[in-house]
Design an enzyme around this catalytic site. Structure first.
Site, PDB file in Angstrom:
ATOM      1  N   SER A   1       0.890  -1.114  -0.105  1.00  0.00           N
ATOM      2  CA  SER A   1       0.226  -0.046  -0.003  1.00  0.00           C
ATOM      3  C   SER A   1       1.026   1.294   0.039  1.00  0.00           C
ATOM      4  O   SER A   1       0.530   2.560  -0.113  1.00  0.00           O
ATOM      5  CB  SER A   1      -0.932  -0.071   1.130  1.00  0.00           C
ATOM      6  OG  SER A   1      -0.072  -0.182   2.380  1.00  0.00           O
TER       7      SER A   1
ATOM      8  N   THR B   1     -40.550  26.987  -9.080  1.00  0.00           N
ATOM      9  CA  THR B   1     -40.447  25.745  -8.797  1.00  0.00           C
ATOM     10  C   THR B   1     -40.947  25.133 -10.090  1.00  0.00           C
ATOM     11  O   THR B   1     -41.493  25.672 -11.007  1.00  0.00           O
ATOM     12  CB  THR B   1     -41.828  25.515  -7.712  1.00  0.00           C
ATOM     13  OG1 THR B   1     -43.043  26.244  -8.432  1.00  0.00           O
ATOM     14  CG2 THR B   1     -41.771  26.341  -6.357  1.00  0.00           C
ATOM     15  N   HIS B   2     -40.428  23.736 -10.143  1.00  0.00           N
ATOM     16  CA  HIS B   2     -40.459  23.081 -11.248  1.00  0.00           C
ATOM     17  C   HIS B   2     -39.790  23.711 -12.324  1.00  0.00           C
ATOM     18  O   HIS B   2     -40.066  23.563 -13.751  1.00  0.00           O
ATOM     19  CB  HIS B   2     -41.659  22.759 -11.824  1.00  0.00           C
ATOM     20  CG  HIS B   2     -42.895  22.245 -10.566  1.00  0.00           C
ATOM     21  ND1 HIS B   2     -42.923  20.773 -10.332  1.00  0.00           N
ATOM     22  CD2 HIS B   2     -43.347  22.811  -9.680  1.00  0.00           C
ATOM     23  CE1 HIS B   2     -43.738  20.593  -9.198  1.00  0.00           C
ATOM     24  NE2 HIS B   2     -43.965  21.902  -8.812  1.00  0.00           N
TER      25      HIS B   2
ATOM     26  N   SER C   1     -13.693  27.117 -26.415  1.00  0.00           N
ATOM     27  CA  SER C   1     -13.877  25.907 -27.544  1.00  0.00           C
ATOM     28  C   SER C   1     -12.950  26.197 -28.685  1.00  0.00           C
ATOM     29  O   SER C   1     -12.498  27.110 -29.016  1.00  0.00           O
ATOM     30  CB  SER C   1     -15.231  26.172 -28.140  1.00  0.00           C
ATOM     31  OG  SER C   1     -15.479  25.401 -29.381  1.00  0.00           O
TER      32      SER C   1
ATOM     33  N   LYS D   1     -17.673  30.747 -28.033  1.00  0.00           N
ATOM     34  CA  LYS D   1     -17.850  30.071 -26.639  1.00  0.00           C
ATOM     35  C   LYS D   1     -17.169  30.605 -25.408  1.00  0.00           C
ATOM     36  O   LYS D   1     -15.706  30.852 -25.661  1.00  0.00           O
ATOM     37  CB  LYS D   1     -17.590  28.803 -26.899  1.00  0.00           C
ATOM     38  CG  LYS D   1     -18.445  28.172 -27.673  1.00  0.00           C
ATOM     39  CD  LYS D   1     -20.105  27.814 -27.246  1.00  0.00           C
ATOM     40  CE  LYS D   1     -19.814  26.089 -26.600  1.00  0.00           C
ATOM     41  NZ  LYS D   1     -21.045  25.774 -26.142  1.00  0.00           N
TER      42      LYS D   1
ATOM     43  N   GLU E   1     -19.180  22.885 -14.141  1.00  0.00           N
ATOM     44  CA  GLU E   1     -19.705  21.951 -14.753  1.00  0.00           C
ATOM     45  C   GLU E   1     -18.718  20.737 -14.517  1.00  0.00           C
ATOM     46  O   GLU E   1     -19.585  19.190 -13.767  1.00  0.00           O
ATOM     47  CB  GLU E   1     -19.467  21.659 -16.354  1.00  0.00           C
ATOM     48  CG  GLU E   1     -20.419  22.490 -17.150  1.00  0.00           C
ATOM     49  CD  GLU E   1     -19.863  22.782 -18.534  1.00  0.00           C
ATOM     50  OE1 GLU E   1     -20.130  21.780 -19.216  1.00  0.00           O
ATOM     51  OE2 GLU E   1     -19.279  23.767 -18.773  1.00  0.00           O
TER      52      GLU E   1
ATOM     53  N   LYS F   1      -8.233   3.894   1.636  1.00  0.00           N
ATOM     54  CA  LYS F   1      -6.974   5.003   1.671  1.00  0.00           C
ATOM     55  C   LYS F   1      -7.466   5.813   0.422  1.00  0.00           C
ATOM     56  O   LYS F   1      -7.737   7.070   0.356  1.00  0.00           O
ATOM     57  CB  LYS F   1      -5.868   4.637   1.894  1.00  0.00           C
ATOM     58  CG  LYS F   1      -5.613   4.557   3.149  1.00  0.00           C
ATOM     59  CD  LYS F   1      -4.400   3.816   3.626  1.00  0.00           C
ATOM     60  CE  LYS F   1      -4.519   3.011   5.007  1.00  0.00           C
ATOM     61  NZ  LYS F   1      -5.547   2.041   4.889  1.00  0.00           N
TER      62      LYS F   1
HETATM   63  N1  ARG Z   1      -1.691  -1.233   5.196  1.00  0.00           N
HETATM   64  C1  ARG Z   1      -2.384  -1.682   6.107  1.00  0.00           C
HETATM   65  C2  ARG Z   1      -3.721  -0.960   6.168  1.00  0.00           C
HETATM   66  O1  ARG Z   1      -3.781  -0.017   5.467  1.00  0.00           O
HETATM   67  C3  ARG Z   1      -1.782  -1.469   7.625  1.00  0.00           C
HETATM   68  C4  ARG Z   1      -2.237  -2.567   8.686  1.00  0.00           C
HETATM   69  C5  ARG Z   1      -1.755  -3.959   8.224  1.00  0.00           C
HETATM   70  N2  ARG Z   1      -1.963  -4.885   9.278  1.00  0.00           N
HETATM   71  C6  ARG Z   1      -1.593  -6.080   9.095  1.00  0.00           C
HETATM   72  N3  ARG Z   1      -1.515  -6.978   9.937  1.00  0.00           N
HETATM   73  N4  ARG Z   1      -1.204  -6.218   7.824  1.00  0.00           N
HETATM   74  O2  ARG Z   1      -4.798  -1.040   6.916  1.00  0.00           O
END
Ligand code: ARG
Length: 468
Positions: A32, A164-165, A286, A292, A299, A334
């Site tokens: 990660s 409204t609408h 554009s 434009k 948007e 994450k």
């Molecule tokens: N990279 C893991 C997470 O984001 C951290 C915790 C990992 N713990 C483990 N025992 N593998 O959740």
């Protein structure tokens, strides 16, 4: 793909009980660090607080603590100056930093992970991250709200067609319309602040899931990291990500609101409506149509709401049905979380710049308000005051409107004689209620559209913002 345990493998922090090397695909699939390295500041803050507590409890000597602390601080400097080399073999932000510490200060570095697990470590890191980002989001929200209040004050008297609408309904003041946006953001602000209270608790010390055999002081680490208190249950602390889901939910509602503003701005900025001009520095052209000036930023904000809603669903899905306690599924929290925060902050920043630069075409707003019999309800209310039951008054006005449509004019352009054909209760004072100004001024109660109510709401909003 299997190979015997080799030298590099033995060096893996958790490699002790393994006799086979990790498959290369698995190494990449499970790592990660590519995205969680972003948490390094929080990871180091958490580690220093943890080590300080171990020292206070006599689990680490002062000398050990000082070496760990200065080692972590110099790693922090290396990371922030871009010199640190991240390695996916070391899986995540935690093990990259811990390995670097051991490399830097030697054996003492290996003591840092006493009485802790990556499970409580990551839970702490994300809470610190979310808490900081909630503060950043709230500061941006305050900027956008202030911009809305200032614009509402400037446009407190500006007549604007209320819909409204998306059909002409009743005239309003443009300031009142802008304060409707303000209120939406105010609730968003409260939702973020409320979410912050539940985020602001320290999971540190929960260790892997059950707590630790060492005599730790969780209140102390909580205090060092500015948390309000330690979390109550170690199993819950390392596993649940509901606080991140709350952020995503509050963010989704915020994006819903921003998408509504965006939609209105896109409409109003078109030549067909021509109510407002957006700053050209926030528009684009554009490549083929020379005339434009496109409202790309609103948007895109409208469009980006979709990705935030999607992330909310990702987070809900990854949490759903997880058995206690920590599961690797949680690593998937994450990327959605980071993208939610980045997206929200960009969209709020965009509006904090756009709103103060909006110019209004008051003449067009007024002319548009004159179309579509916006004061028909005022005529009905007038008849009620003269003694007609509302349902009958509604019918009378409906007939008068049909009559005016045939003559291609507004109700206010009919003569008193023409109006009196529909009801003998109508007298010359009727023209006061048929004007747009009369209509908005008459809605003079708390929360109504009358200019003095808008100014009172502006005053209250300014006070609320300055008390934050
Ligand atoms: N990279 C893991 C997470 O984001 C951290 C915790 C990992 N713990 C483990 N025992 N593998 O959740």
């Amino acid at each position: 793909m299997k190979k015997k345990k080799d030298k590099e493998e033995i060096s893996k922090l958790w490699g002790g009980r393994f006799s086979e090397a990790t498959d290369m695909f698995v190494q990449k699939f499970t790592s990660s660090v590519a995205f969680d390295k972003r948490l390094y500041q929080y990871d180091i803050d958490g580690s220093i607080a943890h080590a300080r507590m171990l020292c206070k409890e006599g689990i680490l000597s002062s000398d050990d603590f000082n070496q760990i602390k200065s080692g972590l601080e110099s790693i922090r400097d290396e990371i922030s100056s871009g010199q640190f080399i991240w390695s996916i073999e070391l899986e995540d932000v935690h093990m990259n930093i811990e390995s670097a510490l051991v490399e830097k200060i030697g054996e003492v570095g290996k003591k840092l992970h006493t009485a802790r697990s990556r499970n409580d470590q990551i839970a702490t890191d994300i809470r610190l991250y979310v808490r900081d980002e909630i503060d950043n989001i709230c500061a941006l929200l305050t900027r956008v709200q202030s911009a809305l209040v200032n614009l509402a004050e400037r446009e407190a008297n500006t007549i604007f067609p209320g819909f409204t609408h998306l059909q002409t309904a009743q005239p309003v003041t443009f300031g009142h319309h802008l304060l409707a946006w303000y209120e939406m953001l105010d609730r968003d602000f409260m939702r973020f602040r409320d979410c912050r209270n539940r985020v602001n608790q320290s999971p540190l010390g929960s260790a892997a899931l059950a707590g630790t055999t060492f005599p730790i002081d969780r209140y102390y680490t909580a205090e060092l990291l500015g948390f309000q208190k330690p979390t109550n249950n170690s199993l819950d602390s390392v596993s649940d990500r509901d606080f991140a889901i709350e952020l995503a939910a509050a963010g989704s509602l915020l994006m819903t609101h921003l998408s509504r503003f965006s939609e209105e701005l896109v409409l109003w900025n078109s030549v067909q409506f021509n109510f407002v001009n957006l700053p050209q520095s926030f528009c684009t052209g554009s490549s083929i149509m020379p005339q434009k000036i496109n409202p790309d930023v609103p948007e895109l904000v409208r469009g980006k709401s979709g990705r935030v809603f999607g992330h909310l669903f990702s987070l809900l899905s990854l949490m759903k049905s997880q058995p206690l306690a920590y599961n690797k599924d949680n690593q998937e929290d994450k990327e959605p979380l980071f993208d939610i925060v980045d997206t929200i902050k960009d969209c709020l920043f965009a509006y904090s710049e756009i709103i103060p630069a909006i110019t209004c075409n008051r003449k067009e707003m007024l002319e548009s308000s004159m179309k579509g019999f916006a004061t028909a309800t005022d005529l009905a209310d007038y008849l009620v005051i003269k003694g007609l039951p509302f349902r009958d008054a509604h019918g009378v006005v409906g007939q008068a409107v049909a009559y005016a449509i045939k003559r291609h004019c507004d109700l206010s352009e009919l003569t008193i004689e023409q109006l009196q054909k529909f009801s003998n209760l109508i007298e010359p004072d009727v023209f006061e209620v048929l004007t747009l100004e009369g209509s908005v001024n008459a809605r003079n109660h708390m929360g109504g559209t009358a200019p003095n109510q808008v100014l009172a709401a502006v005053k209250a909003a300014k006070k609320e913002l300055s008390d934050r």
